[in-house]
Write a protein that holds these residues in place. Sequence first.
Motif, PDB file in Angstrom:
ATOM      1  N   MET A 314       0.885  -1.177   0.000  1.00 25.10           N
ATOM      2  CA  MET A 314       0.000   0.000   0.000  1.00 25.10           C
ATOM      3  C   MET A 314       0.918   1.221   0.000  1.00 25.10           C
ATOM      4  O   MET A 314       1.338   1.686   1.048  1.00 25.10           O
ATOM      5  CB  MET A 314      -0.902  -0.010   1.249  1.00 25.10           C
ATOM      6  N   ASN A 315       1.241   1.716  -1.200  1.00 25.17           N
ATOM      7  CA  ASN A 315       2.367   2.648  -1.314  1.00 25.17           C
ATOM      8  C   ASN A 315       1.995   4.131  -1.296  1.00 25.17           C
ATOM      9  O   ASN A 315       2.840   4.980  -1.462  1.00 25.17           O
ATOM     10  CB  ASN A 315       3.174   2.330  -2.579  1.00 25.17           C
ATOM     11  N   THR A 316       0.702   4.461  -1.133  1.00 18.23           N
ATOM     12  CA  THR A 316       0.349   5.883  -0.998  1.00 18.23           C
ATOM     13  C   THR A 316      -0.433   6.068   0.297  1.00 18.23           C
ATOM     14  O   THR A 316      -0.990   5.100   0.840  1.00 18.23           O
ATOM     15  CB  THR A 316      -0.529   6.373  -2.173  1.00 18.23           C
ATOM     16  N   ASP A 317      -0.488   7.309   0.770  1.00 15.37           N
ATOM     17  CA  ASP A 317      -1.191   7.602   2.022  1.00 15.37           C
ATOM     18  C   ASP A 317      -2.649   7.159   1.974  1.00 15.37           C
ATOM     19  O   ASP A 317      -3.168   6.577   2.925  1.00 15.37           O
ATOM     20  CB  ASP A 317      -1.142   9.116   2.317  1.00 15.37           C
ATOM     21  N   ILE A 318      -3.293   7.471   0.832  1.00 18.84           N
ATOM     22  CA  ILE A 318      -4.736   7.174   0.743  1.00 18.84           C
ATOM     23  C   ILE A 318      -4.979   5.671   0.730  1.00 18.84           C
ATOM     24  O   ILE A 318      -5.912   5.171   1.357  1.00 18.84           O
ATOM     25  CB  ILE A 318      -5.378   7.896  -0.468  1.00 18.84           C
ATOM     26  N   ARG A 319      -4.092   4.906   0.068  1.00 14.82           N
ATOM     27  CA  ARG A 319      -4.256   3.436   0.044  1.00 14.82           C
ATOM     28  C   ARG A 319      -4.070   2.864   1.458  1.00 14.82           C
ATOM     29  O   ARG A 319      -4.822   1.989   1.892  1.00 14.82           O
ATOM     30  CB  ARG A 319      -3.229   2.802  -0.899  1.00 14.82           C
ATOM     31  N   ARG A 320      -3.032   3.371   2.132  1.00 16.16           N
ATOM     32  CA  ARG A 320      -2.780   2.894   3.497  1.00 16.16           C
ATOM     33  C   ARG A 320      -3.962   3.206   4.409  1.00 16.16           C
ATOM     34  O   ARG A 320      -4.378   2.368   5.208  1.00 16.16           O
ATOM     35  CB  ARG A 320      -1.494   3.537   4.049  1.00 16.16           C
ATOM     36  N   SER A 321      -4.512   4.431   4.239  1.00 14.10           N
ATOM     37  CA  SER A 321      -5.637   4.852   5.088  1.00 14.10           C
ATOM     38  C   SER A 321      -6.852   3.954   4.867  1.00 14.10           C
ATOM     39  O   SER A 321      -7.492   3.516   5.832  1.00 14.10           O
ATOM     40  CB  SER A 321      -6.023   6.296   4.782  1.00 14.10           C
ATOM     41  N   ILE A 322      -7.173   3.687   3.586  1.00 13.45           N
ATOM     42  CA  ILE A 322      -8.339   2.838   3.280  1.00 13.45           C
ATOM     43  C   ILE A 322      -8.125   1.430   3.822  1.00 13.45           C
ATOM     44  O   ILE A 322      -9.018   0.832   4.419  1.00 13.45           O
ATOM     45  CB  ILE A 322      -8.613   2.823   1.753  1.00 13.45           C
ATOM     46  N   PHE A 323      -6.902   0.919   3.660  1.00 14.97           N
ATOM     47  CA  PHE A 323      -6.568  -0.424   4.149  1.00 14.97           C
ATOM     48  C   PHE A 323      -6.754  -0.495   5.667  1.00 14.97           C
ATOM     49  O   PHE A 323      -7.371  -1.421   6.198  1.00 14.97           O
ATOM     50  CB  PHE A 323      -5.124  -0.772   3.752  1.00 14.97           C
TER      51      PHE A 323
END
Length: 341
Positions: A314-323
Amino acid sequence: YIPPQVRKAQETLDDKKREELGRLKKMVNGLINRLSEPNLSSISGQMEELYMTNSRKDMNDTLTDILMNACVTAVAMPARLMMEHVLLVSILHHNVGIEVGAHFLEAVVKKFDELCKSDAEGKECENLLALIAHLYNFHVVHCLLIFDILKKLVSTFTEKEIELILFLLKNVGFSLRKDDALALKELITEAQRKASTAEKRFQDQTRVRFMLETMLALRNNDMRKIPGYDPEPVERLRKLQRALVHSSGSGKDTQLRVSLESLLSADQVGRWWIVGSSWSGAPMISDTKSQTQQKVHVGKVSSKIMELARKLRMNTDIRRSIFCVLMTSEDFMDAFEKLLK
């Protein structure tokens, strides 16, 4: 440097392409010349076959050029002929793909805008407006565009514009009332205001009075007050359209809900209303700003979850947040609330 043999190959390719386009133009022209209500079924079928065997772009360009040459003349075109031409576009729009109607609509609207700005003496503006009105009648375009054009004409409010407003209202007024009565009411109020302020400018007041009477008849749903109003030809062709359209999507779900401004600025901002229309250079996307603004904060999460997110790339902030939201929520409602934040 282009080697001679490559140059020669390119030239023969261009000649071949030109020849193919010339042949295609002749075929489409022949079909359009024979177009009438009884043979609309066979001609639309042949046009669909041409779309299947040729490139969509070539077909769209050829069809639009031929229809514009046939319909946009200095004399007023017969209404029946105009309707049959637009009905063909509508059938292809529903059976082949929405880019057929979108391409034709864009060409018509741009030409109309260009002629409105110039002081052309002929009937080209009326013919183009009739094309737009019938594209709306046969469910190619949404009433949003018609209201945009009417607002533009009301804002200018010269004698030429009053003629065009009357022409458009006579063709599609009652359909507009059915689709969006509130917008029509606002337009009538604005026209009344304009008419009261512009009274001194006009030598002949009868056209303005007639326009206001027509608008009031529309608001009161009184068809008798509009001279020469006959909905029967459009209704008959709509029945024919329903018979010729293969898919169930012959209704309003394939209408192009696009505004006048979007159509006129399509070259600058892209054609979002055509599915799959690729376009690079969207001015509304500036990478540096969007990257700095997209910092998303979702509470505190354990290092274990963050480590898992890193492992799953999960290489972007938004992807990490959703995960993290999905992994740490109690139930679906909790996840929904957190995702909204």
